[in-house]
Design an enzyme around this catalytic site. Structure first.
Site, PDB file in Angstrom:
ATOM      1  N   ARG A 214      26.940 -24.180  -2.016  1.00 18.83           N
ATOM      2  CA  ARG A 214      27.341 -24.455  -0.623  1.00 18.83           C
ATOM      3  C   ARG A 214      28.619 -25.175  -0.673  1.00 18.83           C
ATOM      4  O   ARG A 214      28.863 -26.109  -1.107  1.00 18.83           O
ATOM      5  CB  ARG A 214      25.993 -25.061  -0.061  1.00 18.83           C
TER       6      ARG A 214
ATOM      7  N   GLU B  64      31.814 -21.786   7.122  1.00 17.84           N
ATOM      8  CA  GLU B  64      31.733 -20.485   7.248  1.00 17.84           C
ATOM      9  C   GLU B  64      31.516 -19.697   8.726  1.00 17.84           C
ATOM     10  O   GLU B  64      30.501 -20.145   9.355  1.00 17.84           O
ATOM     11  CB  GLU B  64      30.749 -19.755   6.310  1.00 17.84           C
TER      12      GLU B  64
ATOM     13  N   HIS C 126      31.833 -15.415   0.407  1.00 14.59           N
ATOM     14  CA  HIS C 126      30.561 -15.579   0.231  1.00 14.59           C
ATOM     15  C   HIS C 126      29.951 -14.134  -0.406  1.00 14.59           C
ATOM     16  O   HIS C 126      29.095 -13.577   0.475  1.00 14.59           O
ATOM     17  CB  HIS C 126      29.804 -16.034   1.660  1.00 14.59           C
TER      18      HIS C 126
END
Length: 352
Positions: free
Chosen positions: A266, A295, A313
């Site tokens: 993360r 994000e 991602h």
């Protein structure tokens, strides 16, 4: 009366699996709400989700109802006892709010369910294991790309400029270099197996020594001692209040000058400002990032470093892995309905 399960998300691959796993034992209803308020209204008497005992949760509806924060969790009725998250990382669920809700076995008398122990709150499960291979191969790609400078080379070719100047001076083989893994869980272990094949030296730090780790995985009790020996650090820890900014200025500067950081966990686990400063002054040679703090926004400063490798991602973006994830989340609900528990209860709740 069969217990009601809400599919709060879009099942992309497991359409037949949900019928097989939950059809015989539950009433399955699908998300059909315009926003957060409408979603919570659906759990009220007469609503489409009234009486639901379990929720399948996927991130793809966040734009409509937001994350499962305290406000949303507090709005669930006492009938809701299980949230099966479709993913390994569950930072979009307020775990403490779930733990504070009600009693695990209350209102289950009508269900086809074996007796279970009393547990406080709404239990949360995730999908460990299902994501290991896809996430680890993403980390391996970032590792190879940053060592060999493949990302900048591809961009150069697409611009019809052939090879960038000075490429060999910045590039290295993986063989013989040292990979430090922060968090030797399922994903970290799978990356270790892949990188060991080159071979790379594998060292790791976790909260505890992993008992079944291969002998070639060297455990360090002191994280900074491990960092001092690393040519590349790969981050594999979950995001929670204790890990925000975990890889900060001190740990980054504990790495060798010219080291590389890989992050497929993360974005907020790393202090982004400290990482950028280390790129600017050359302490870090490069980074390979699949995740970012905010994000889908990406810090524009990162785009100024031509040798870094950045992905949007992509860790679990394969149909094979996404199917496994959906099935595993559904099986957690199936296990809950049949036994009152599930195999993938998140660590914060395993002792409840």
């Amino acid at each position: 009366m069969a217990p009601k399960v809400v599919i709060c998300g879009i099942l992309t691959w497991a359409h037949e699996d949900v019928k097989e796993l939950l059809g015989p034992i539950a009433e399955v209803v699908y998300f059909d709400s315009v926003d957060r308020a409408d979603f919570l209204k659906g759990f009220q008497p007469g609503g489409k989700y009234e009486g639901a005992v379990a929720i399948f949760r996927d991130n793809n509806l966040t734009d409509k109802i937001g994350i499962f924060d305290q406000e949303l969790v507090d709005g669930f009725p006492s009938s809701v006892k299980w949230i099966a998250h479709n993913g390994a990382g569950y930072d979009q669920i307020d775990v403490q709010a779930c733990k504070a809700q009600g009693n695990m076995c209350r209102s289950l008398k009508y269900m086809y369910i074996k007796p279970c122990h009393f547990r406080p709150g709404i239990m949360v499960s995730n999908t460990p294991g299902a994501v290991d291979d896809a996430s680890a191969t993403t980390a391996l790609y970032l590792l190879i790309s940053t060592f060999r400078n493949y990302a900048i080379s591809e961009r150069s070719l697409r611009e019809l400029k052939w090879k960038p100047d000075g490429l060999a001076k910045r590039s290295h083989d993986l063989t013989g270099h040292t990979l430090a893994i922060l968090g030797l869980g399922g994903i970290g272990m799978r990356l270790a197996e892949l990188a060991h094949a080159f071979p790379m030296r594998i060292i790791y730090y976790s909260r505890h020594k992993v008992i079944d780790a291969p002998e070639w995985c060297e455990y360090f009790e002191d994280v900074e001692e491990m960092l001092a020996q690393a040519d590349v650090l790969s981050v594999h820890v979950p995001l929670n209040p204790n890990t925000v900014g975990l890889v900060g200025e001190k740990w980054i500067r504990a790495l060798k000058r010219g080291a590389i950081i890989i992050n497929t966990a993360r974005g907020k686990v790393i202090d982004e400002d400290a990482m950028i400063r280390a790129l600017e002054d050359g302490h870090l040679a490069s980074v390979g990032l699949d995740v970012f703090p905010n994000e889908p926004e990406v810090n524009p400063k990162l785009l100024e470093f031509p040798h870094v490798t950045l992905l949007p991602h992509m860790g679990t973006e394969t149909q094979d892995t996404q199917h496994k994830m959906e099935v595993r989340a559904l099986k957690n609900i199936q296990d809950f309905l049949k036994t009152g528990s599930g195999k993938d209860i998140i660590p914060e709740m395993t002792n409840m």
